[in-house]
Each structure stands twice: as C-alpha cells, then as structure tokens.
Scaffold this motif. Sequence first.
Motif, PDB file in Angstrom:
ATOM      1  N   GLN A 134       0.921  -1.284   0.029  1.00 25.49           N
ATOM      2  CA  GLN A 134      -0.090  -0.012   0.015  1.00 25.49           C
ATOM      3  C   GLN A 134       0.987   1.339  -0.061  1.00 25.49           C
ATOM      4  N   SER A 135       1.883   1.222   0.802  1.00 26.68           N
ATOM      5  CA  SER A 135       2.662   2.550   0.920  1.00 26.68           C
ATOM      6  C   SER A 135       3.596   2.623  -0.497  1.00 26.68           C
ATOM      7  N   ALA A 136       4.025   1.381  -1.068  1.00 24.40           N
ATOM      8  CA  ALA A 136       4.481   1.358  -2.485  1.00 24.40           C
ATOM      9  C   ALA A 136       3.566   1.881  -3.459  1.00 24.40           C
ATOM     10  N   GLY A 137       2.409   1.674  -3.632  1.00 27.04           N
ATOM     11  CA  GLY A 137       1.497   1.852  -4.448  1.00 27.04           C
ATOM     12  C   GLY A 137       1.201   0.978  -5.537  1.00 27.04           C
ATOM     13  N   ALA A 138       1.875  -0.414  -5.352  1.00 29.95           N
ATOM     14  CA  ALA A 138       1.803  -1.405  -6.335  1.00 29.95           C
ATOM     15  C   ALA A 138       2.172  -2.767  -5.819  1.00 29.95           C
ATOM     16  N   VAL A 139       1.751  -3.844  -6.424  1.00 31.43           N
ATOM     17  CA  VAL A 139       2.123  -5.043  -6.210  1.00 31.43           C
ATOM     18  C   VAL A 139       3.365  -5.437  -7.123  1.00 31.43           C
ATOM     19  N   LYS A 140       4.381  -6.084  -6.455  1.00 29.84           N
ATOM     20  CA  LYS A 140       5.656  -6.384  -7.156  1.00 29.84           C
ATOM     21  C   LYS A 140       5.374  -7.953  -7.451  1.00 29.84           C
ATOM     22  N   CYS A 141       5.158  -8.469  -8.579  1.00 28.43           N
ATOM     23  CA  CYS A 141       4.739  -9.622  -9.072  1.00 28.43           C
ATOM     24  C   CYS A 141       5.873 -10.110 -10.119  1.00 28.43           C
ATOM     25  N   GLY A 142       6.397 -11.203  -9.911  1.00 32.91           N
ATOM     26  CA  GLY A 142       7.412 -11.961 -10.360  1.00 32.91           C
ATOM     27  C   GLY A 142       6.528 -12.901 -11.622  1.00 32.91           C
ATOM     28  N   VAL A 143       7.165 -13.026 -13.013  1.00 34.47           N
ATOM     29  CA  VAL A 143       6.298 -13.714 -13.900  1.00 34.47           C
ATOM     30  C   VAL A 143       7.443 -14.321 -15.016  1.00 34.47           C
ATOM     31  N   SER A 144       6.762 -15.102 -15.711  1.00 33.14           N
ATOM     32  CA  SER A 144       7.661 -15.641 -16.811  1.00 33.14           C
ATOM     33  C   SER A 144       7.965 -14.652 -17.754  1.00 33.14           C
ATOM     34  N   PRO A 145       9.078 -14.634 -18.507  1.00 31.77           N
ATOM     35  CA  PRO A 145       9.709 -13.643 -19.211  1.00 31.77           C
ATOM     36  C   PRO A 145       8.713 -13.438 -20.541  1.00 31.77           C
ATOM     37  N   SER A 146       8.242 -14.700 -21.164  1.00 28.34           N
ATOM     38  CA  SER A 146       7.317 -14.645 -22.096  1.00 28.34           C
ATOM     39  C   SER A 146       6.995 -16.117 -22.575  1.00 28.34           C
TER      40      SER A 146
END
Length: 344
Positions: free
Chosen positions: A36-48
């Motif tokens: 909430q403080s950062a204003g975004a969820v940091k999400c790890g995903v597959s490159p492609s």
Amino acid sequence: MKRIVSSLALAAALGMGTAGGTALAQSGGATLRNIQSAGAVKCGVSPSLAGFSQPDSAGTWTGIDVDLCRAVAAAIFNDPNKVRFSPLSAKDRFTALQSGEVDLLSRVTTWTLQRDTALGLNFAGVNYYDGQGFMVRKSLNVKTARELSGASVCVQTGTTTELNVADYFRTNGMRYEPVVFATADETLKAYESGRCDVFTTDASGVYSQRLSLAKPDDHLVLPDIISKEPLGPVVRHGDDQWFDIVKWTHFAMVTAEELGINRGNLDQMLQSTNPEIRRVLGVEGNGGEALGLTKDWVVRIVRHVGNYGESFDRNLGTGSRLGIARGLNGLWNAGGLQYAPPIR
C-alpha cells in the motif's frame, strides 16, 4: 473449569470471540502495508510464455498468471494496473521472492514438498493443473513417448521438468541425452535449430511454445503426460495475512464462476437476493474486512479482471490462439478440479 477454558480457546481460535478474532485477522500484515505504501504489487512472472505471462509490443502484460497479479491489485487498490511485473528465469525466481524483490511469484511454478518447506515458501493455490509433455518433429514418425529411447532432449535447468524427464526415462529403462539450457527461450531455440530431437516442458508450455516456431505444423505434441504439475502463485513464509489475500483472490475468481458472476452481469448480481451471492459480493457480511480489504473486494476483482473461467478462456481457452480445453481446470461440478472453499 477445564471444559470452559477449552471452549473459550476454541471460540477465540475460530474468531467467535471479538478480541481473539480481531487479533488473528490482524496478525502479520507487513507485506500488505508495504504494498500500500509503494502503491503497487511487485509480481514475478515468466519472461514470455503465451497464455500465462507475455508482454505485447507496447509492453502490456497478459496471461492467466498476469491476471492473478492484476486481481490481487484490484482487490487492494481497485486498480488492476497497480502491478510492477518482474520477468524472472526459472533459476532466479525463488531467490527473487525470498529476498523481497517481488511480493508474489505467479510464474508457472509447480507446487512440491521441497519448495513448500525447505525454501521457506507458501503456495497459495493451483491456478492451472498441468503435466509434463513432449514435442517432436513429425518427420521422426514418433507417436508416443515410449518410442523416444536414445533421443536427445532439450530441457530447461532448475525445473521440475529436468527431474521428471530423468525419472521417466529411468523408470522405463530408456536411454536419453539431456541437452540443458538456462532459459525457456534458449531451450526452444536449440530444439528448433536441431540440436535435439525432443522439446519437453509442462504440456501447456509445449502448446504455447509450439506457436512461436517458424513452422508449428511441422511439429507434434505427443499425447503422453508424465507428471503432475500443479501450478500456482507463491508467497514467502511469515505473513499469514498476505498469504490469505493471495489465496482467497484465486478462490474468489473460482467462486464467482461457480455462482455465474462475471464482468457482464456484475451490476445485476449486486441486486441478487441469493444470500451466497450477496455474501461473496460484500453486500452482506465482512469477508473482505477479515482479510484487511474492503467489503467489495470480490466486486473489484470481477469488475476489473473477471472470474476464473473468463481469465482461462481469453488467455488459454476458446478465446485464445492456444485453444486449450478446460479439462482438469474445469470447475469441480463440471468434471474438473477447480474447487474453492466457501466465502462465509
């Protein structure tokens, strides 16, 4: 006296006592506060990986794994775009999560005992039930995996795929030559260039990668499935509230499909007299507040992302290039395995 104490303890554990229930609901929470403080969820995903996570020419990410990240952001911020996507290799994905580089790993990751315990991680559900498959050139005239003895196999290192293929050939008394690469892209390019006879990964990935070949019709996906690959989102140990938010976001999407709630009829469903629908959509009850979210958290998810079936169809199913049948990923009452605990 002993009986009374036990009853009170049970009531507190179940959230029946006001003070006990509140304390349990508010345990942990550092991850949500930081997000909430950062204003975004940091999400790890597959490159492609088409259907799961892939950026388009404008840099916009799509896929069923991406949708889960967006659904979490929608539940928290009422905005599915408040996600910072980090493309991660198979080798680096767990380190990125453990170190806090990402808050959530939604990257075709198989749930296993080792990963769930020794790595200090929690799997928050299964958003795609898969199994490992094989692709070969049609010119080899191979019809099943049992005909692959002596073949060279392109496989990505640091994956369950690498372990499964070794087990399969050993179990069946077959020889093979592993040709190992660090990334999925390198593995596929090696196969296409002829450095190996066989390409192997999760069956959904095989179908997805086949589409990116120069001549996809020259290649055959064999019918054999040699493993169980329950793929799902992952969080770090230690923050139960965040674990619950991610887990119940997936369950909310499944439940919405089961109840027939979708993006097109959401406003109509908000007027429903069905008590279960009213509870799920936050018209009654306080399910969202128990998670540290708003009452309308499911409304936010469905409005911005859709239910599980909508996400599946546009990314992997009838509305996509892949055209993968629901199969095991159908709802439990339609012959599949997707099943969510009650939201109540």
